[in-house]
Design a protein around this motif. Structure first.
Motif, PDB file in Angstrom:
ATOM      1  N   GLY A  62       0.813  -1.202   0.000  1.00  0.00           N
ATOM      2  CA  GLY A  62       0.000   0.000   0.000  1.00  0.00           C
ATOM      3  C   GLY A  62       0.848   1.254   0.000  1.00  0.00           C
ATOM      4  O   GLY A  62       2.021   1.246   0.340  1.00  0.00           O
ATOM      5  N   GLY A  63       0.237   2.368  -0.397  1.00  0.00           N
ATOM      6  CA  GLY A  63       0.930   3.646  -0.387  1.00  0.00           C
ATOM      7  C   GLY A  63       0.969   4.273  -1.750  1.00  0.00           C
ATOM      8  O   GLY A  63       0.289   3.845  -2.693  1.00  0.00           O
ATOM      9  N   ALA A  64       1.782   5.292  -1.866  1.00  0.00           N
ATOM     10  CA  ALA A  64       1.930   6.018  -3.127  1.00  0.00           C
ATOM     11  C   ALA A  64       3.306   6.673  -3.168  1.00  0.00           C
ATOM     12  O   ALA A  64       3.920   6.934  -2.123  1.00  0.00           O
ATOM     13  N   TRP A  65       3.755   6.895  -4.378  1.00  0.00           N
ATOM     14  CA  TRP A  65       5.047   7.562  -4.564  1.00  0.00           C
ATOM     15  C   TRP A  65       4.887   9.043  -4.265  1.00  0.00           C
ATOM     16  O   TRP A  65       3.983   9.696  -4.770  1.00  0.00           O
ATOM     17  N   GLU A  66       5.794   9.549  -3.410  1.00  0.00           N
ATOM     18  CA  GLU A  66       5.780  10.969  -3.078  1.00  0.00           C
ATOM     19  C   GLU A  66       7.112  11.566  -3.506  1.00  0.00           C
ATOM     20  O   GLU A  66       8.172  11.132  -3.063  1.00  0.00           O
ATOM     21  N   PHE A  67       7.045  12.562  -4.363  1.00  0.00           N
ATOM     22  CA  PHE A  67       8.244  13.196  -4.902  1.00  0.00           C
ATOM     23  C   PHE A  67       8.728  14.305  -3.978  1.00  0.00           C
ATOM     24  O   PHE A  67       7.984  14.847  -3.175  1.00  0.00           O
ATOM     25  N   GLY A 124      11.156  14.532  -1.575  1.00  0.00           N
ATOM     26  CA  GLY A 124      11.622  14.412  -0.207  1.00  0.00           C
ATOM     27  C   GLY A 124      12.999  15.018  -0.037  1.00  0.00           C
ATOM     28  O   GLY A 124      13.838  15.001  -0.939  1.00  0.00           O
ATOM     29  N   ALA A 125      13.270  15.575   1.147  1.00  0.00           N
ATOM     30  CA  ALA A 125      14.529  16.280   1.372  1.00  0.00           C
ATOM     31  C   ALA A 125      15.731  15.355   1.230  1.00  0.00           C
ATOM     32  O   ALA A 125      16.803  15.786   0.831  1.00  0.00           O
ATOM     33  N   ASP A 126      15.570  14.073   1.598  1.00  0.00           N
ATOM     34  CA  ASP A 126      16.706  13.163   1.521  1.00  0.00           C
ATOM     35  C   ASP A 126      16.726  12.348   0.242  1.00  0.00           C
ATOM     36  O   ASP A 126      17.699  11.674  -0.052  1.00  0.00           O
ATOM     37  N   ARG A 127      15.669  12.372  -0.524  1.00  0.00           N
ATOM     38  CA  ARG A 127      15.605  11.661  -1.800  1.00  0.00           C
ATOM     39  C   ARG A 127      14.973  12.623  -2.787  1.00  0.00           C
ATOM     40  O   ARG A 127      13.753  12.803  -2.785  1.00  0.00           O
ATOM     41  N   PRO A 128      15.769  13.271  -3.633  1.00  0.00           N
ATOM     42  CA  PRO A 128      15.209  14.317  -4.494  1.00  0.00           C
ATOM     43  C   PRO A 128      13.997  13.870  -5.298  1.00  0.00           C
ATOM     44  O   PRO A 128      13.084  14.653  -5.527  1.00  0.00           O
ATOM     45  N   ASN A 129      13.952  12.619  -5.700  1.00  0.00           N
ATOM     46  CA  ASN A 129      12.804  12.182  -6.487  1.00  0.00           C
ATOM     47  C   ASN A 129      11.855  11.298  -5.699  1.00  0.00           C
ATOM     48  O   ASN A 129      11.094  10.522  -6.259  1.00  0.00           O
ATOM     49  N   GLY A 130      11.919  11.387  -4.384  1.00  0.00           N
ATOM     50  CA  GLY A 130      10.873  10.798  -3.573  1.00  0.00           C
ATOM     51  C   GLY A 130      11.065   9.358  -3.173  1.00  0.00           C
ATOM     52  O   GLY A 130      12.047   8.713  -3.490  1.00  0.00           O
ATOM     53  N   ARG A 131      10.036   8.851  -2.436  1.00  0.00           N
ATOM     54  CA  ARG A 131      10.017   7.486  -1.917  1.00  0.00           C
ATOM     55  C   ARG A 131       8.584   6.969  -1.984  1.00  0.00           C
ATOM     56  O   ARG A 131       7.633   7.729  -2.136  1.00  0.00           O
ATOM     57  N   PHE A 132       8.454   5.669  -1.818  1.00  0.00           N
ATOM     58  CA  PHE A 132       7.120   5.072  -1.784  1.00  0.00           C
ATOM     59  C   PHE A 132       6.685   5.010  -0.322  1.00  0.00           C
ATOM     60  O   PHE A 132       7.235   4.241   0.481  1.00  0.00           O
ATOM     61  N   LEU A 133       5.704   5.834   0.046  1.00  0.00           N
ATOM     62  CA  LEU A 133       5.315   6.009   1.438  1.00  0.00           C
ATOM     63  C   LEU A 133       3.900   5.496   1.678  1.00  0.00           C
ATOM     64  O   LEU A 133       3.020   5.627   0.825  1.00  0.00           O
ATOM     65  N   LEU A 134       3.707   4.962   2.880  1.00  0.00           N
ATOM     66  CA  LEU A 134       2.382   4.604   3.379  1.00  0.00           C
ATOM     67  C   LEU A 134       2.270   5.206   4.778  1.00  0.00           C
ATOM     68  O   LEU A 134       3.046   4.852   5.671  1.00  0.00           O
ATOM     69  N   ASN A 135       1.320   6.142   4.900  1.00  0.00           N
ATOM     70  CA  ASN A 135       1.162   6.849   6.179  1.00  0.00           C
ATOM     71  C   ASN A 135       2.482   7.470   6.637  1.00  0.00           C
ATOM     72  O   ASN A 135       2.833   7.440   7.814  1.00  0.00           O
ATOM     73  N   GLY A 136       3.220   8.008   5.644  1.00  0.00           N
ATOM     74  CA  GLY A 136       4.479   8.672   5.947  1.00  0.00           C
ATOM     75  C   GLY A 136       5.649   7.748   6.198  1.00  0.00           C
ATOM     76  O   GLY A 136       6.746   8.212   6.525  1.00  0.00           O
ATOM     77  N   ILE A 137       5.469   6.443   6.068  1.00  0.00           N
ATOM     78  CA  ILE A 137       6.537   5.474   6.327  1.00  0.00           C
ATOM     79  C   ILE A 137       7.061   4.933   5.007  1.00  0.00           C
ATOM     80  O   ILE A 137       6.294   4.468   4.157  1.00  0.00           O
ATOM     81  N   ASP A 138       8.378   5.009   4.841  1.00  0.00           N
ATOM     82  CA  ASP A 138       9.028   4.472   3.640  1.00  0.00           C
ATOM     83  C   ASP A 138       8.844   2.956   3.631  1.00  0.00           C
ATOM     84  O   ASP A 138       9.252   2.261   4.569  1.00  0.00           O
ATOM     85  N   GLN A 139       8.264   2.453   2.561  1.00  0.00           N
ATOM     86  CA  GLN A 139       8.013   1.020   2.467  1.00  0.00           C
ATOM     87  C   GLN A 139       9.236   0.222   2.028  1.00  0.00           C
ATOM     88  O   GLN A 139       9.239  -1.005   2.126  1.00  0.00           O
ATOM     89  N   PHE A 140      10.271   0.909   1.572  1.00  0.00           N
ATOM     90  CA  PHE A 140      11.506   0.225   1.171  1.00  0.00           C
ATOM     91  C   PHE A 140      12.704   1.029   1.678  1.00  0.00           C
ATOM     92  O   PHE A 140      13.415   1.674   0.906  1.00  0.00           O
ATOM     93  N   LYS A 177      16.483  15.092 -17.314  1.00  0.00           N
ATOM     94  CA  LYS A 177      15.067  15.118 -17.670  1.00  0.00           C
ATOM     95  C   LYS A 177      14.654  13.711 -18.086  1.00  0.00           C
ATOM     96  O   LYS A 177      15.282  13.119 -18.964  1.00  0.00           O
ATOM     97  N   GLN A 178      13.613  13.209 -17.469  1.00  0.00           N
ATOM     98  CA  GLN A 178      13.162  11.869 -17.791  1.00  0.00           C
ATOM     99  C   GLN A 178      11.653  11.886 -18.029  1.00  0.00           C
ATOM    100  O   GLN A 178      11.109  12.895 -18.477  1.00  0.00           O
ATOM    101  N   ASP A 179      10.990  10.798 -17.687  1.00  0.00           N
ATOM    102  CA  ASP A 179       9.576  10.681 -18.033  1.00  0.00           C
ATOM    103  C   ASP A 179       8.708  11.701 -17.317  1.00  0.00           C
ATOM    104  O   ASP A 179       7.642  12.075 -17.803  1.00  0.00           O
ATOM    105  N   GLN A 180       9.153  12.181 -16.142  1.00  0.00           N
ATOM    106  CA  GLN A 180       8.328  13.147 -15.433  1.00  0.00           C
ATOM    107  C   GLN A 180       8.412  14.525 -16.071  1.00  0.00           C
ATOM    108  O   GLN A 180       7.636  15.415 -15.738  1.00  0.00           O
ATOM    109  N   PRO A 195      12.805  21.573  -9.164  1.00  0.00           N
ATOM    110  CA  PRO A 195      13.516  20.482  -8.485  1.00  0.00           C
ATOM    111  C   PRO A 195      12.965  19.105  -8.776  1.00  0.00           C
ATOM    112  O   PRO A 195      13.718  18.162  -9.005  1.00  0.00           O
ATOM    113  N   GLN A 196      11.649  18.950  -8.781  1.00  0.00           N
ATOM    114  CA  GLN A 196      11.084  17.620  -8.972  1.00  0.00           C
ATOM    115  C   GLN A 196      11.407  17.070 -10.351  1.00  0.00           C
ATOM    116  O   GLN A 196      11.673  15.891 -10.522  1.00  0.00           O
ATOM    117  N   ASP A 197      11.429  17.932 -11.358  1.00  0.00           N
ATOM    118  CA  ASP A 197      11.562  17.478 -12.731  1.00  0.00           C
ATOM    119  C   ASP A 197      13.003  17.246 -13.155  1.00  0.00           C
ATOM    120  O   ASP A 197      13.253  16.607 -14.168  1.00  0.00           O
TER     121      ASP A 197
END
Length: 936
Positions: free
Chosen positions: A25-30, A32-48, A735-738, A770-772
């Motif tokens: 469960g969760g969604a990708w969030e772009f 993040g301060a420690d990961r410029p292109n985000g992490r997969f989070l569920l309730n704010g918890i990194d799933q990996f 520059k990539q798919d995003q 930054p995100q792109d």
């Protein structure tokens, strides 16, 4: 929640993990301060929370064939162990970018895909995959053995180049035979190692093989050495090889590099009897040297003559009155009336003597077929000091030309001249000089003033520029004329000073040389582009040859440069379509660029990709380095003129073409091709200005000639196999798919996920989206400034790195800065790098197991010193006034060189000499390099 199986996918950098767990469960969030292109989070918890930089949660034990270092040589090892870690879970491409790349297999298992820190090769066996508890939130972990390796990737071969020119001579006399040849080799590899106490070793071993066509001898080297050649203290591979017992004449040398991982790579085998066997820019080119241990073949037959511009012998028809001599001293002491007035008359005198004395010609040796008549190998034409010389009229005579048959004809300054690079001048005239019947040259230790016309007519073959100063003659500083009217020569430049000229000559090898404009070549070593005010300095700092793999940029610097570091290939070229930069090594290099300028644009507006390249230990400040997967913009309009990006369109100017299915409709219709910039672009003029392209899906381009239809699309690029380590970027974006939101741009994801990247620092000043623009994973032990609110505002740029003096226009703006990490500022770069392919920085400072990222060690590192030989020379590199470097062994004649400090004009003067009016100060910082004695 059990791991059932793991497999390395065909691309070599994705680990597919299959197990029994419920849908994540969760969604990708772009962002993040420690990961410029985000992490997969569920309730704010990194799933990996894979923690690749700390205690990695997923590790692969990989055994790859390669070589060990045993007993002073390389020894094959079929299973060299290394650890590859997982860095990040993959998301899906744009359109579903918030989703984890996880699939339901329909059998109670699910598979998630993890990016790896480096590529696993097809030749490797993965003995085990270790999963620590918590690699996936709530998962207990475990181990899987063995791991299926489906990779199709092969190890990238080591990149290597000769760092010495060909056709130089190992020569002695009967009283003092000479047998030792110094051979310098540069080596860069994707997988360097520490080996015992030897740190930062590019390879397990280097083997040099010398052959005369009958006898062959191998020489092994198992550590880098400090070269005694060319005054730069170059840290490189190779060393002295003993040719004793081999036959006099042409010697062929091959190199074989034995990497820690992968197969050995060689320039070939066997003896080359071609007189141009060392002139190709290809990796597989051998090194040809001339061997004359007792002087009997070349040196004992030499003749010497001084050119005196005041001599009455100005016509080639007067060559019979020229006296040729057996020594430099005798030639200097000759009466003026027996000296030629120009180089042409000297050559005519050589020809006259050789025609009359068959015993002076070369006998066939070592299978070289063109030895023989009129062979002036290593004969010397010396230019009288304090004179301006000309090449002169054409050399006359039919049949074989006057030439060096195996070696080179030498034109040089008087070894007793105190400052010949300012006062011994060869100057071009108002018309091209005559054809000299000589194409193989070694020019040494004087001043060339070019412009208005070429020095000579005809073409050249080899031109070795050795300790030469080249500038424009008065009034022609912007001229671009070169040496030969028909060109064709392969150049090698050693210890050159080039300034105030429109096209400053480069070469296949350029070593320890100073320029103020573009430097061209396939091997650029210890070169500096200084500042020069008020001139058009060129587009690219370093002009690398198109369609040439294995190019090296090593220990080079460019100051106040507002253009590209080098230009990317455009069009198709020999590496296919798209054009590909392949196996380019940029090592220990500094570029002081300008904010807002693009220093490199790969895959941005051009169908160009970068593969198997090495970017190591370089400091690239000011400019931006864009490594994109954008590919050609499908259609760009400038007014009514449209540039269409269609891969492999096959059109020519004037051809008829039909465009349809685009929006706005003004792009569509039947048109005539106006121009064809390259194989992937053409232009046409629309009926009205169409503006920006709104939609291209379903668009087509039809060639009227044969009805061929091309879909309008953005093909994905493959930036694969690259190694990026210990780098300092002011701005490095991707520059990539995003960025291109059509779901197509996923071929560059090896780059996006930082595969093969480590200890890479990105300040990202000026990144306004930054995100792109960021990496999904920046690389192991890498750091990226994510204070975007500051770094997008030029007025508030921060000193992210803590350098001694960032003098770009993003920093102090004074230019000519000091880019060493500052100990006083506690620079974040100090001690952050690990593993490199050479154990010194750009200034020659040692690099241990842990060292500073970028081109420089910190300013607080003690200055390393080397013992001076009894006959020695030194060179001061551009730095703050307190830094001085000495290197030994320029025997037999000492030479003192000083390079200008960054802040102003400065020249070192040899013993007993004083600065005079002949010294010429550059517009900003350089003066002529002073040469106390050219030496032999």
């Amino acid at each position: 929640m059990t791991i059932v199986s793991t497999a390395v996918e065909a691309n070599g950098w994705v680990l597919a993990v299959t197990g029994t767990w419920p849908a994540t469960g969760g969604a990708w969030e772009f962002g993040g301060a420690d990961r410029p292109n985000g992490r997969f989070l569920l309730n704010g918890i990194d799933q990996f929370p894979l923690d690749a930089d700390g205690a990695p949660k997923v590790e692969l034990l990989v055994d790859t064939p390669g070589f060990d270092r045993v007993g002073g040589a390389a020894q094959a090892n079929a299973a060299r162990r290394r650890t590859v870690v997982a860095t990040k879970a993959l998301r899906r491409p744009h359109g579903a970018a918030l989703e984890l790349d996880e699939r339901d297999n329909g059998d109670g298992t699910r598979t998630v895909r993890l990016a790896l820190s480096d590529r696993v090769h097809a030749t490797a066996a993965v003995s085990e995959a270790r999963f620590a508890a918590g690699w996936k939130a709530g998962h207990p972990g475990g181990a899987v053995t063995p791991v299926a390796n489906l990779s199709s990737r092969q190890p990238v071969p080591p990149i290597s180049r000769w760092a010495v020119p060909p056709y130089t001579i190992v020569g002695g006399s009967a009283e003092a035979p000479a047998h030792l040849a110094q051979v310098d080799v540069l080596i860069a590899s994707h997988h360097p190692e520490h080996w015992g106490s030897e740190r930062n070793q590019a390879c397990a071993a280097l083997k040099l093989t010398a052959t005369d066509g009958v006898l062959s001898r191998d020489f092994w080297f198992v550590a880098p050495q400090t070269s005694p050649l060319h005054g730069d203290g170059l840290r490189c591979w190779g060393g002295a090889i003993d040719l004793s017992g081999m036959n006099s004449g042409m010697i062929t040398i091959h190199r074989t590099v034995y990497p820690w991982l992968g197969a050995a790579r060689s320039t070939g085998s066997g003896h080359s009897t071609s007189l141009t066997g060392s002139l190709s820019s290809a990796h597989d080119t051998p090194l040809q040297l001339l061997y004359d241990p007792d002087g009997a073949r070349y040196l004992a037959r030499r003749r010497f003559v001084f050119v005196d511009a005041t001599s009455p012998l100005t016509a080639t028809s007067q060559s019979g009155s020229v006296a040729l001599h057996g020594s430099i001293d005798a030639a200097r002491a000759a009466a003026t009336g027996t000296k030629p007035a120009s180089i042409a008359v000297a050559l005519q005198a050589f020809r006259t003597l050789l025609d009359a004395n068959a015993g002076l010609n070369l006998a066939q040796a070592n299978g070289v077929s063109q030895g023989g008549t009129r062979a002036a190998d290593y004969w010397e034409i010396l230019l009288t000091d304090n004179q301006v010389h000309a090449t002169g009229p054409a050399v006359t005579g039919s049949g074989a030309s006057i030439n060096a048959r195996e070696g080179l004809v030498i034109v040089r300054s008087d070894p007793e001249a105190p400052n010949p690079r300012a006062t011994t001048i060869l100057r071009s005239g108002s018309a091209a000089g005559g054809f000299l019947q000589c194409t193989r040259w070694w020019w040494r230790g004087f001043r060339l003033e070019l412009g208005q016309a070429t020095l000579t007519s005809g073409s050249g073959s080899v031109l070795l520029l050795d300790r030469m100063t080249v500038t424009g003659k008065a009034g022609y500083e912007s001229s671009t004329n070169q040496f030969f009217s028909s060109g064709g020569e392969t150049r090698f430049v050693l210890e050159g000073d080039m300034f105030a000229y429109g096209s400053q000559p480069g070469g296949q090898l350029v070593r320890n040389s100073r320029y103020t404009r573009t430097i061209g070549g396939s091997t650029l070593v210890n070169c500096r582009i200084g500042r020069e005010a008020g001139t058009n300095r060129g587009v690219q700092a370093f002009a690398l040859p198109n369609d040439t793999p294995d190019v090296m940029l090593w220990n080079c610097r460019a100051f106040e440069w507002s253009g590209p570091i080098f230009s990317a290939l455009s069009g198709s070229g020999s590496h296919g379509n798209p054009a590909t930069l392949r196996r380019i090594a940029v090592v220990n290099t500094l570029l002081e660029g300008a904010a807002g300028e693009a220093a490199l644009q790969i895959g941005e507006y051009f169908h160009t990709q970068m593969q198997d390249c090495i970017w190591e230990g370089s400091t690239l400040m000011g400019s931006r380095y864009n490594w994109h997967n954008e590919t050609p913009m499908p259609f760009l309009a400038s007014g009514a003129t449209v540039t269409a990006g269609v891969v492999g369109h096959g059109l020519t100017a004037g051809a008829a073409v039909t465009v349809g299915g685009l929006s706005p409709a003004a792009f569509n219709g039947s048109f005539t091709v106006a121009s064809v910039p390259d194989a992937n672009r053409f232009t046409y003029v629309a009926a009205s200005a169409p503006g920006a392209l709104a939609a291209y899906a379903g668009g087509t381009v039809t060639r009227a000639g044969d009805g061929a239809v091309f879909a309008v699309e953005r093909p994905s690029l493959d930036h694969g196999g690259n190694c990026v380590r210990n780098m300092v970027f002011d701005r490095n974006a991707t520059k990539q798919d995003q960025w291109v939101g059509d779901g197509t741009q996923t071929g560059g994801w090896e780059l996006l996920y930082g595969v093969g990247q480590s200890c890479v620092f990105r300040a990202n000043r000026g990144v306004n989206s930054p995100q792109d623009w960021q990496y999904a994973w920046a690389g192991v032990r890498s750091e990226t400034d994510t204070a975007y609110g500051v770094q997008t505002n030029p007025a508030a740029y921060t000193d992210y790195y803590g350098l001694v003096d960032d003098a770009t226009n993003s920093g102090s703006g004074g230019w000519g800065g000091d880019y060493r990490p500052s100990g006083a500022k506690a620079s974040r770069l100090i001690g952050k790098a690990a593993l490199a392919c050479i154990d010194r920085d750009i200034d020659g400072q040692p690099r241990a197991a842990q060292f500073s990222a970028g081109a420089f060690e910190a300013d607080s590192v003690p200055v390393a010193a080397e013992t001076l030989a009894p006959v020695s020379g030194g060179i001061g590199q551009a730095a703050e006034p307190s830094q001085l470097w000495w290197f030994g062994d320029l025997a037999p004649a000492g030479a003192l060189h000083a390079q200008a400090a960054a802040g102003g004009a400065l020249a070192g003067i040899g013993p007993g000499a004083a600065p005079g009016a002949a010294l010429r100060t550059l517009a900003v910082e350089q003066e002529d390099r002073v040469l106390s004695a050219p030496g032999d």
